[in-house]
Design a protein around this motif. Structure first.
Motif, PDB file in Angstrom:
ATOM      1  N   ALA A  41     -18.817  -9.455  22.205  1.00 23.89           N
ATOM      2  CA  ALA A  41     -17.595  -8.849  22.729  1.00 23.89           C
ATOM      3  C   ALA A  41     -17.696  -7.331  22.827  1.00 23.89           C
ATOM      4  CB  ALA A  41     -16.407  -9.239  21.854  1.00 23.89           C
ATOM      5  N   PHE A  42     -18.404  -6.735  21.878  1.00 15.27           N
ATOM      6  CA  PHE A  42     -18.496  -5.274  21.829  1.00 15.27           C
ATOM      7  C   PHE A  42     -19.929  -4.788  22.041  1.00 15.27           C
ATOM      8  CE2 PHE A  42     -14.889  -6.351  18.918  1.00 15.27           C
ATOM      9  CZ  PHE A  42     -13.875  -5.949  19.786  1.00 15.27           C
ATOM     10  N   ALA A  43     -20.685  -5.530  22.827  1.00 15.74           N
ATOM     11  CA  ALA A  43     -22.110  -5.231  23.025  1.00 15.74           C
ATOM     12  C   ALA A  43     -22.355  -3.825  23.555  1.00 15.74           C
ATOM     13  CB  ALA A  43     -22.739  -6.257  23.957  1.00 15.74           C
ATOM     14  N   ASP A  44     -21.460  -3.307  24.388  1.00 14.09           N
ATOM     15  CA  ASP A  44     -21.652  -1.978  24.977  1.00 14.09           C
ATOM     16  C   ASP A  44     -20.877  -0.894  24.241  1.00 14.09           C
ATOM     17  OD1 ASP A  44     -23.279  -3.078  26.965  1.00 14.09           O
ATOM     18  OD2 ASP A  44     -21.538  -3.539  28.227  1.00 14.09           O
ATOM     19  N   ASP A  45     -20.194  -1.256  23.189  1.00 16.98           N
ATOM     20  CA  ASP A  45     -19.306  -0.343  22.479  1.00 16.98           C
ATOM     21  C   ASP A  45     -19.901   0.063  21.132  1.00 16.98           C
ATOM     22  OD1 ASP A  45     -17.530  -0.937  24.594  1.00 16.98           O
ATOM     23  OD2 ASP A  45     -16.684  -2.620  23.478  1.00 16.98           O
ATOM     24  N   VAL A  46     -19.241   1.012  20.488  1.00 13.58           N
ATOM     25  CA  VAL A  46     -19.605   1.408  19.135  1.00 13.58           C
ATOM     26  C   VAL A  46     -18.519   0.865  18.204  1.00 13.58           C
ATOM     27  CG1 VAL A  46     -19.916   3.354  17.548  1.00 13.58           C
ATOM     28  CG2 VAL A  46     -20.771   3.503  19.901  1.00 13.58           C
ATOM     29  N   VAL A  47     -18.939   0.122  17.204  1.00 16.94           N
ATOM     30  CA  VAL A  47     -18.004  -0.412  16.219  1.00 16.94           C
ATOM     31  C   VAL A  47     -18.267   0.305  14.904  1.00 16.94           C
ATOM     32  CG1 VAL A  47     -17.201  -2.457  14.979  1.00 16.94           C
ATOM     33  CG2 VAL A  47     -17.975  -2.665  17.361  1.00 16.94           C
ATOM     34  N   LEU A  48     -17.235   0.947  14.392  1.00 12.53           N
ATOM     35  CA  LEU A  48     -17.333   1.644  13.109  1.00 12.53           C
ATOM     36  C   LEU A  48     -16.568   0.840  12.066  1.00 12.53           C
ATOM     37  CD1 LEU A  48     -16.665   5.260  14.405  1.00 12.53           C
ATOM     38  CD2 LEU A  48     -18.874   4.213  13.869  1.00 12.53           C
ATOM     39  N   VAL A  49     -17.163   0.731  10.895  1.00 12.84           N
ATOM     40  CA  VAL A  49     -16.563  -0.037   9.810  1.00 12.84           C
ATOM     41  C   VAL A  49     -16.445   0.860   8.583  1.00 12.84           C
ATOM     42  CG1 VAL A  49     -16.864  -2.037   8.287  1.00 12.84           C
ATOM     43  CG2 VAL A  49     -17.494  -2.205  10.702  1.00 12.84           C
ATOM     44  N   ALA A  50     -15.275   0.815   7.953  1.00 14.90           N
ATOM     45  CA  ALA A  50     -15.076   1.505   6.676  1.00 14.90           C
ATOM     46  C   ALA A  50     -15.445   0.523   5.577  1.00 14.90           C
ATOM     47  CB  ALA A  50     -13.624   1.949   6.526  1.00 14.90           C
ATOM     48  N   ARG A  51     -16.271   0.974   4.659  1.00 15.99           N
ATOM     49  CA  ARG A  51     -16.722   0.114   3.565  1.00 15.99           C
ATOM     50  C   ARG A  51     -16.432   0.787   2.231  1.00 15.99           C
ATOM     51  NH1 ARG A  51     -19.176  -3.976   5.602  1.00 15.99           N
ATOM     52  NH2 ARG A  51     -19.960  -4.771   3.644  1.00 15.99           N
ATOM     53  N   ARG A  52     -16.032  -0.034   1.286  1.00 17.51           N
ATOM     54  CA  ARG A  52     -15.945   0.394  -0.110  1.00 17.51           C
ATOM     55  C   ARG A  52     -16.865  -0.558  -0.846  1.00 17.51           C
ATOM     56  NH1 ARG A  52     -10.973   0.314  -1.100  1.00 17.51           N
ATOM     57  NH2 ARG A  52     -10.654   2.530  -0.875  1.00 17.51           N
ATOM     58  N   GLY A  53     -17.988  -0.040  -1.286  1.00 18.48           N
ATOM     59  CA  GLY A  53     -18.983  -0.900  -1.898  1.00 18.48           C
ATOM     60  C   GLY A  53     -19.482  -1.894  -0.869  1.00 18.48           C
ATOM     61  N   ASP A  54     -19.449  -3.153  -1.199  1.00 14.11           N
ATOM     62  CA  ASP A  54     -19.912  -4.188  -0.285  1.00 14.11           C
ATOM     63  C   ASP A  54     -18.819  -4.727   0.631  1.00 14.11           C
ATOM     64  OD1 ASP A  54     -22.458  -4.059  -1.333  1.00 14.11           O
ATOM     65  OD2 ASP A  54     -22.104  -5.661  -2.794  1.00 14.11           O
ATOM     66  N   ALA A  55     -17.604  -4.260   0.470  1.00 13.72           N
ATOM     67  CA  ALA A  55     -16.481  -4.822   1.224  1.00 13.72           C
ATOM     68  C   ALA A  55     -16.122  -3.965   2.437  1.00 13.72           C
ATOM     69  CB  ALA A  55     -15.263  -4.939   0.319  1.00 13.72           C
TER      70      ALA A  55
END
Length: 164
Positions: free
Chosen positions: A59-73
């Motif tokens: 779905a987001f192959a051409d996009d940038v997906v940023l994820v906020a992580r706290r430890g492993d979550a």
């Protein structure tokens, strides 16, 4: 404000695929409920949203997906859609409700803006549902301004952030 999270770029092969799927499902389920068309679970979402949850890599192959992580979550996400016409679009900003009030959403948006502006894009835009007043206030604090709508759906506010 507690800053105990990291913002990372998600890639389709990342181990955190299930975390991202859960965040996207929560976003879409909440949005559909707010629009008055609740879905019992992610399998009952409209096809275009269900596709994002089932396979975010495609779905987001051409996009940038940023994820906020706290430890492993994974505790939050945002999508910076592939640029078109010299601007990018921010989509799917979501922070786990238990993690709100700690600056995670602002950090995600700032990271998306930095990424977009570092590549020379002149502006970043987004649309937000009118009832999401907390999100609108966040976007305004980060320098977004209301602009003419490019989306015909009722109750959407369109906003833009221009490169300084």
């Amino acid at each position: 404000m507690i800053r105990d999270h990291a913002i990372v770029t998600w890639a389709a092969g990342d181990d955190g695929r299930e975390d991202l799927r859960a965040l996207l499902a929560a976003y879409h389920l909440r949005t559909e409920a707010e629009k008055g068309v609740p879905a019992a679970d992610a399998t009952r979402l409209p096809e275009r949203y269900r596709a994002e949850v089932e396979d975010p890599g495609a779905a987001f192959a051409d996009d940038v997906v940023l994820v906020a992580r706290r430890g492993d979550a994974a505790i939050g996400c945002v999508v910076l859609a592939a640029p078109a016409g010299g601007r990018a679009e921010i989509k799917r900003l979501w922070v786990d409700p238990d993690e709100r009030g700690r600056g995670v959403a602002a950090a995600l948006v700032r990271a998306a803006l930095a990424r977009a502006h570092a590549t020379g894009l002149r502006s970043v835009r987004l649309s937000v549902w009118r009832w999401r007043t907390t999100a609108i206030a966040l976007y305004e604090r980060l320098g977004f301004t209301v602009t003419a709508s490019w989306d015909s759906r009722d109750d959407l506010i369109c906003m833009e952030h221009s490169r300084p």
